[in-house]
Design a protein around this motif. Structure first.
Motif, mmCIF file in Angstrom:
data_model
loop_
_atom_site.group_PDB
_atom_site.id
_atom_site.type_symbol
_atom_site.label_atom_id
_atom_site.label_comp_id
_atom_site.label_asym_id
_atom_site.label_seq_id
_atom_site.Cartn_x
_atom_site.Cartn_y
_atom_site.Cartn_z
ATOM 1 N N ARG A 138 0.826 -1.199 0.000
ATOM 2 C CA ARG A 138 0.000 0.000 0.000
ATOM 3 C C ARG A 138 0.865 1.256 0.000
ATOM 4 O O ARG A 138 0.572 2.205 -0.708
ATOM 5 C CB ARG A 138 -0.955 0.023 1.198
ATOM 6 N N SER A 139 1.923 1.263 0.801
ATOM 7 C CA SER A 139 2.798 2.441 0.829
ATOM 8 C C SER A 139 4.158 2.056 1.402
ATOM 9 O O SER A 139 4.295 1.012 2.054
ATOM 10 C CB SER A 139 2.191 3.575 1.661
ATOM 11 N N LEU A 195 7.351 3.860 3.653
ATOM 12 C CA LEU A 195 7.633 5.021 4.493
ATOM 13 C C LEU A 195 9.105 5.044 4.881
ATOM 14 O O LEU A 195 9.725 3.998 5.088
ATOM 15 C CB LEU A 195 6.776 4.977 5.767
ATOM 16 N N MET A 253 6.151 9.418 2.920
ATOM 17 C CA MET A 253 5.283 8.296 2.586
ATOM 18 C C MET A 253 5.142 8.280 1.073
ATOM 19 O O MET A 253 4.792 9.310 0.476
ATOM 20 C CB MET A 253 3.905 8.443 3.240
ATOM 21 N N ASP A 265 3.978 -0.810 4.255
ATOM 22 C CA ASP A 265 2.639 -1.067 4.788
ATOM 23 C C ASP A 265 1.962 -2.133 3.932
ATOM 24 O O ASP A 265 1.777 -1.934 2.723
ATOM 25 C CB ASP A 265 1.833 0.232 4.769
ATOM 26 N N ASP A 266 1.623 -3.249 4.577
ATOM 27 C CA ASP A 266 0.915 -4.342 3.920
ATOM 28 C C ASP A 266 -0.331 -4.611 4.747
ATOM 29 O O ASP A 266 -0.296 -5.436 5.669
ATOM 30 C CB ASP A 266 1.819 -5.575 3.851
ATOM 31 N N PRO A 267 -1.420 -3.907 4.473
ATOM 32 C CA PRO A 267 -2.574 -3.960 5.381
ATOM 33 C C PRO A 267 -3.213 -5.331 5.497
ATOM 34 O O PRO A 267 -3.891 -5.617 6.480
ATOM 35 C CB PRO A 267 -3.551 -2.942 4.782
ATOM 36 N N PRO A 307 0.841 -4.297 9.684
ATOM 37 C CA PRO A 307 0.721 -2.859 9.458
ATOM 38 C C PRO A 307 2.001 -2.193 8.969
ATOM 39 O O PRO A 307 1.949 -1.415 8.023
ATOM 40 C CB PRO A 307 0.274 -2.327 10.810
ATOM 41 N N PHE A 357 -0.524 1.385 17.747
ATOM 42 C CA PHE A 357 0.334 0.234 17.446
ATOM 43 C C PHE A 357 1.419 0.101 18.515
ATOM 44 O O PHE A 357 1.917 1.099 19.028
ATOM 45 C CB PHE A 357 1.032 0.416 16.092
ATOM 46 N N TYR A 395 -5.799 4.248 10.485
ATOM 47 C CA TYR A 395 -4.942 3.374 9.669
ATOM 48 C C TYR A 395 -5.634 2.810 8.425
ATOM 49 O O TYR A 395 -5.038 2.774 7.352
ATOM 50 C CB TYR A 395 -4.372 2.255 10.535
ATOM 51 N N GLN A 399 2.237 6.626 10.547
ATOM 52 C CA GLN A 399 2.268 6.393 11.980
ATOM 53 C C GLN A 399 3.301 7.347 12.598
ATOM 54 O O GLN A 399 4.368 7.567 12.031
ATOM 55 C CB GLN A 399 2.652 4.946 12.274
#
Lengths: 111, 116
Positions: A31-32, A34, A48, A92-94, A98, B33, B98, B105
């Protein structure tokens, strides 16, 4: 299993040098990506990235993402001693975890 | 507060003792988190809350680790019967929401836990 690999693991440069930090990844559902800077305390957010080929800039720092080749780079120009820190890359791999972090690149800038 | 606040900053405990670590997220942040960071490593995910609901606890290393966020704000990470391998920095992070995926975050300074 999700994987994030950063290189180099450590780097020593002189003030004024330009550095490039690398981050490659393998995740199931991207997804993103960072970038964070970690000195002695909290990782602080830098960038990001969600789209390929679009450079993000903040002062002397910039970053770009390549979703086809599954990597990102973080560039720092005209380095200063205050840039000395660990630079962390995370993906980020939802659907899975997370944030999956790499081990970081420890950058030391000497005067 | 302006940022994520964690307490205590340092905690030393004897092996076998229970410890509780506190996290106060950024006001209005729905997602919270917990991460564990060993020396020389990147943070590793432990657990995730959306408001008071613990949606993912897949990273908790054993049933000695327990986290809660009963009112959807402050969270506590509890470690029972601590062992030496629990020594690490425990980081808390929060984000606005989220599942939206468009906000990063933000991390607290962490609690450095040392088990003797």
């Amino acid at each position: 299993e999700d994987k994030v690999v950063q290189s180099p693991l450590s780097l020593v440069v002189h003030e004024g040098d330009t550095v490039t930090l690398n981050c490659s990844y393998e995740v199931t559902n991207f997804r993103s990506l960072l970038w964070y800077k970690q000195e002695k305390k909290a990782p602080t957010f830098l960038f990001m990235l969600t789209s390929s080929g679009i450079e993000k800039k903040s002062g002397r720092l910039s970053s770009i993402l390549d979703k086809k080749e599954l990597f990102s780079i973080l560039n720092i120009t005209a380095t200063q001693t205050g840039d000395s820190a660990i630079y962390l890359c995370a993906v980020d791999d939802p659907g899975n975890t997370p944030l999956v972090f790499g081990k970081g690149t420890r950058l030391s800038v000497i005067a | 507060g302006a940022g994520v606040s964690q307490s205590p900053r340092y905690k030393v405990a004897k092996r076998g003792q229970d410890v509780a670590l506190r996290c106060d997220p950024i006001s209005g942040h729905v997602s919270l988190f917990w991460y564990q960071q060993a020396l020389g490593q990147g943070p590793e995910f432990l657990t995730y809350f959306q408001n008071e609901a613990q949606l993912d606890k897949s990273g908790l290393p054993s049933d000695r680790f327990f986290a809660e966020r009963p009112e959807g704000s402050v969270s506590t990470l509890k470690i029972q019967r601590t062992q030496q391998e629990d020594s690490a920095v425990y980081l808390c992070a929060s984000s606005l929401d989220y599942p939206r995926g468009d906000q990063p975050q933000h991390f607290g300074d962490g609690t450095r836990l040392s088990i003797l």
